[in-house]
Write an enzyme that holds these catalytic residues in place. Sequence first.
Site, mmCIF file in Angstrom:
data_model
loop_
_atom_site.group_PDB
_atom_site.id
_atom_site.type_symbol
_atom_site.label_atom_id
_atom_site.label_comp_id
_atom_site.label_asym_id
_atom_site.label_seq_id
_atom_site.Cartn_x
_atom_site.Cartn_y
_atom_site.Cartn_z
ATOM 1 N N GLU A 274 0.533 -1.558 0.494
ATOM 2 C CA GLU A 274 -0.007 -0.021 -0.020
ATOM 3 C C GLU A 274 1.121 1.191 0.260
ATOM 4 O OE1 GLU A 274 -2.166 -0.310 3.355
ATOM 5 O OE2 GLU A 274 -3.184 -1.932 2.764
ATOM 6 N N PRO A 275 1.926 1.635 -0.542
ATOM 7 C CA PRO A 275 2.578 2.860 -1.087
ATOM 8 C C PRO A 275 1.401 3.915 -0.917
ATOM 9 C CG PRO A 275 2.839 1.554 -3.533
ATOM 10 C CD PRO A 275 2.011 0.553 -2.151
ATOM 11 N N ARG A 277 3.764 7.619 -0.269
ATOM 12 C CA ARG A 277 4.172 8.344 -0.297
ATOM 13 C C ARG A 277 5.229 8.332 -1.002
ATOM 14 N NH1 ARG A 277 5.602 11.182 4.161
ATOM 15 N NH2 ARG A 277 5.147 9.793 5.467
ATOM 16 N N ARG A 313 3.197 20.077 7.238
ATOM 17 C CA ARG A 313 4.159 18.826 7.167
ATOM 18 C C ARG A 313 5.192 19.600 8.345
ATOM 19 N NH1 ARG A 313 7.557 16.143 4.888
ATOM 20 N NH2 ARG A 313 7.092 14.270 5.914
ATOM 21 N N CYS A 345 -1.289 33.692 11.545
ATOM 22 C CA CYS A 345 -0.821 33.837 12.772
ATOM 23 C C CYS A 345 -0.553 32.699 13.788
ATOM 24 C CB CYS A 345 -1.678 34.751 13.511
ATOM 25 S SG CYS A 345 -2.254 36.194 12.754
ATOM 26 N N GLU A 346 1.077 32.012 13.444
ATOM 27 C CA GLU A 346 0.928 30.958 14.814
ATOM 28 C C GLU A 346 2.889 30.715 14.246
ATOM 29 O OE1 GLU A 346 -0.316 28.819 16.447
ATOM 30 O OE2 GLU A 346 -2.567 29.338 16.049
#
Length: 419
Positions: A274-275, A277, A313, A345-346
Amino acid sequence: MKSKFLKYHNNRLHLEDVDLGKIADEVGTPCYVYSRRSFEQAWCQYNSAFKERSHRICYAVKANDNLSILKALTLIGSDFDVVSIGELNKVIAAGGKPAGVVFSGVGKTRNEIEEALKAGVGCINLESCEEFERLESVAENMGAFVNVAVRVNPDVDPKTHPYISTGLKDSKFGVPIDDARELYRKISSSKWLNPSGIACHIGSQITIVDPILEAVGHVVDLALDLKTIGIQIETIDVGGGLGIDYRGETPPTINELVDGLCRVVPEEFKLVLEPGRSIVGPAGLMLTRVEFIKKTKDRNFVIVDAGMNDLLRPALYDGWHDVLTYCESLAGVEGDICDVVGPICETGDTLAKNRRLHVFEGDLVAVADCGAYGSVMGSNYNARLRCAEILINESSYRIVRRRQTFDSLISDEKDVLID
Ligand SMILES: *Cc1c(COP(=O)(O)O)cnc(C)c1O
């Protein structure tokens, strides 16, 4: 440049044969851009590595669920791994066959299970005894037969980031492998459930083969043990694919992984992989434009028009992405050390830290290797519109997801607005 589909040509960055500046001008930024040939080739590499071995490649939809990507993969023969009914319905909407879908996930609701059975899903991967009870009761109510695999937890450390490591004892995923035998007994005595496989998935972004093979070895032992009590398993599902080179990692080749799997798993079992990425990750990038160069006494900030709502990410697990200048001439200049940050705003809204980058206001940059777990994790935080996605095929491209409109952003609130 890591992807062979990404290259400078006449001083301009191209993906396949398309000038990325042209896309930025016509579609606007930020946007995701994918190379169709790149992810198709990766899928085909997995598929052909198995040679004569009986196998299925079930692309992990959660890595990138864009309908056109799902359709392109359907057209070359892919099956799919989904973790929600929404993903299953996207596969169906893209023309994929439900019978080729594996449904994983720790928290499937009764409704999701019902819908999946109605659609004729290929296999349900069970993650607990409790889920077995639920599945059996739904199947019985519907009078539906269903193939199941138990996702076992082999307690193997994949040596990856803790957030994406899923096969350790204390993980919420899967059934401890020592409890699996008992569960298979229950399944095999059910009228509605067929114990067709065993599954495992020990984590993502794995860059060495050994832990995967170790885990699969335990799964094979279980399959052979089940045979001695009269339960014949047909498929061994080994979970996700390889990690990718974000920052100098050296993952094994697809052939090394598949050769290893074929060695460890006896021929009598069909292999499922089940690839996610490694199929779409290197195939995609995000284009963003520099809004400001902000210099303080301590730091230089390159403020771009993409933020953590577009690409999560880096904020979520310190994910690293190379940042490339659009003009090759700027890539050659060493530049100042700077942080590439978004407008949100983080403080966590940092796409890249401590990079040498020589850019100016208005310049275009490409954030590399974000075809997987990029756009799918996008949100509307700060009332920002979900960005567009573009699919390149050789020298042509098309928008495969329009930039969200403001009307669509507020539509679910507007009709129910208080007086
Ligand atoms: C996330 C996931 C995958 C895909 O993993 P990649 O590392 O992206 O290849 C496969 N199977 C399951 C069950 C998953 O949860």
